[in-house]
Design an enzyme around this catalytic site. Sequence first.
Site, PDB file in Angstrom:
ATOM      1  N   ARG A 148       0.967  -1.342  -0.098  1.00 58.94           N
ATOM      2  CA  ARG A 148       0.129  -0.059  -0.136  1.00 58.94           C
ATOM      3  C   ARG A 148       0.901   1.084   0.050  1.00 58.94           C
ATOM      4  NH1 ARG A 148      -2.137   3.493   3.925  1.00 58.94           N
ATOM      5  NH2 ARG A 148      -4.311   4.227   3.404  1.00 58.94           N
ATOM      6  N   SER A 200     -12.381  -2.815   1.015  1.00 56.10           N
ATOM      7  CA  SER A 200     -12.620  -1.989   2.351  1.00 56.10           C
ATOM      8  C   SER A 200     -14.061  -1.766   2.409  1.00 56.10           C
ATOM      9  CB  SER A 200     -11.950  -1.093   2.658  1.00 56.10           C
ATOM     10  OG  SER A 200     -10.508  -1.290   2.595  1.00 56.10           O
ATOM     11  N   LYS A 249      -3.642   5.862   8.819  1.00 51.26           N
ATOM     12  CA  LYS A 249      -4.470   6.344   7.505  1.00 51.26           C
ATOM     13  C   LYS A 249      -5.040   7.560   7.980  1.00 51.26           C
ATOM     14  CE  LYS A 249      -7.944   4.166   4.448  1.00 51.26           C
ATOM     15  NZ  LYS A 249      -8.554   5.136   4.092  1.00 51.26           N
TER      16      LYS A 249
HETATM   17  N1  3NM Z   1      -7.181   0.940   6.244  1.00 52.12           N
HETATM   18  P1  3NM Z   1      -2.416   0.499  11.851  1.00 52.12           P
HETATM   19  S1  3NM Z   1      -7.203   1.650   8.890  1.00 52.12           S
HETATM   20  C1  3NM Z   1      -4.807   0.738   5.511  1.00 52.12           C
HETATM   21  O1  3NM Z   1     -10.248   1.384   8.156  1.00 52.12           O
HETATM   22  C2  3NM Z   1      -5.947   1.048   6.720  1.00 52.12           C
HETATM   23  O2  3NM Z   1     -10.120   0.636   6.131  1.00 52.12           O
HETATM   24  C3  3NM Z   1      -8.006   1.049   7.188  1.00 52.12           C
HETATM   25  O3  3NM Z   1      -2.761   0.749  10.246  1.00 52.12           O
HETATM   26  C4  3NM Z   1      -9.477   1.198   7.167  1.00 52.12           C
HETATM   27  O4  3NM Z   1      -2.369  -0.950  11.826  1.00 52.12           O
HETATM   28  C5  3NM Z   1      -5.652   1.646   8.000  1.00 52.12           C
HETATM   29  O5  3NM Z   1      -0.850   1.328  11.842  1.00 52.12           O
HETATM   30  C6  3NM Z   1      -4.443   1.531   8.895  1.00 52.12           C
HETATM   31  O6  3NM Z   1      -3.558   1.354  12.468  1.00 52.12           O
HETATM   32  C7  3NM Z   1      -4.137   0.561   9.795  1.00 52.12           C
END
Ligand code: 3NM
Length: 219
Positions: free
Chosen positions: A44, A116, A145
């Site tokens: 990503r 998603s 994010k």
């Molecule tokens: N997508 P971490 S949250 C890439 O809610 C991504 O769809 C999300 O990162 C969604 O594990 C997210 O560091 C980031 O919190 C996840």
Amino acid sequence: MRNMEVKKALGLYFVMGTPNSGSQDPLAIVEAALRGGITCFQLREKGSNALEGDALLGFAKKCQALCRLYRVPFIINDDVDLALAINADGVHVGQDDEQADSVRQRIGPDKWLGVSTHNAQEVQLAQSIGADYVGLGPIYPTSTKLDASAVVGTTLVKEIHTAFPDMPIVAIGGITLATTGSIIQAGADGVAVVSAIASAKDPQYAASDLSKTIHSLLE
Ligand code: 3NM
């Protein structure tokens, strides 16, 4: 059959791009995560200083070669052209990315498609266009994010798992070793993490710890 294969691959799903690697070598993080037992990898490449063009292509190919070595599916986030150019195992799209049904048409039936989602309606739509799995999140607050939508908690995992028992589910957003258990118990087939591995002092150790916890709950 494919459904079971996908569910298994979602167990410990590592998501990363070079902007998530901090001061460490991004490829070394990917390799450490693979050694630690991740079951799927998603490139990503988003955010400030994200690679583009030939630099991105080169990095993607190196990640793919590592994933092949460890027999772990290699998924590309959002960039269908890149996924097709290097023959990745699949594509993951968000609600704001290219419409999932046009992505499925472009990638054909064999590559995995992940979408998603944030509610039952989006899961229903993802299912109808042939998504192989859905991502649910953010489960907890995340600073990875910046444009993440509202936190959904494990309640949504339970709700979607009950309403769509066959749909493979991976939870994402702010997940740590401490919260992994409750997510699997809520019915997710796995957890997707960025910082829990990419920002760990020892990414291999972090992946291995997560992997042990997940597999002890899934088996
Ligand atoms: N997508 P971490 S949250 C890439 O809610 C991504 O769809 C999300 O990162 C969604 O594990 C997210 O560091 C980031 O919190 C996840």
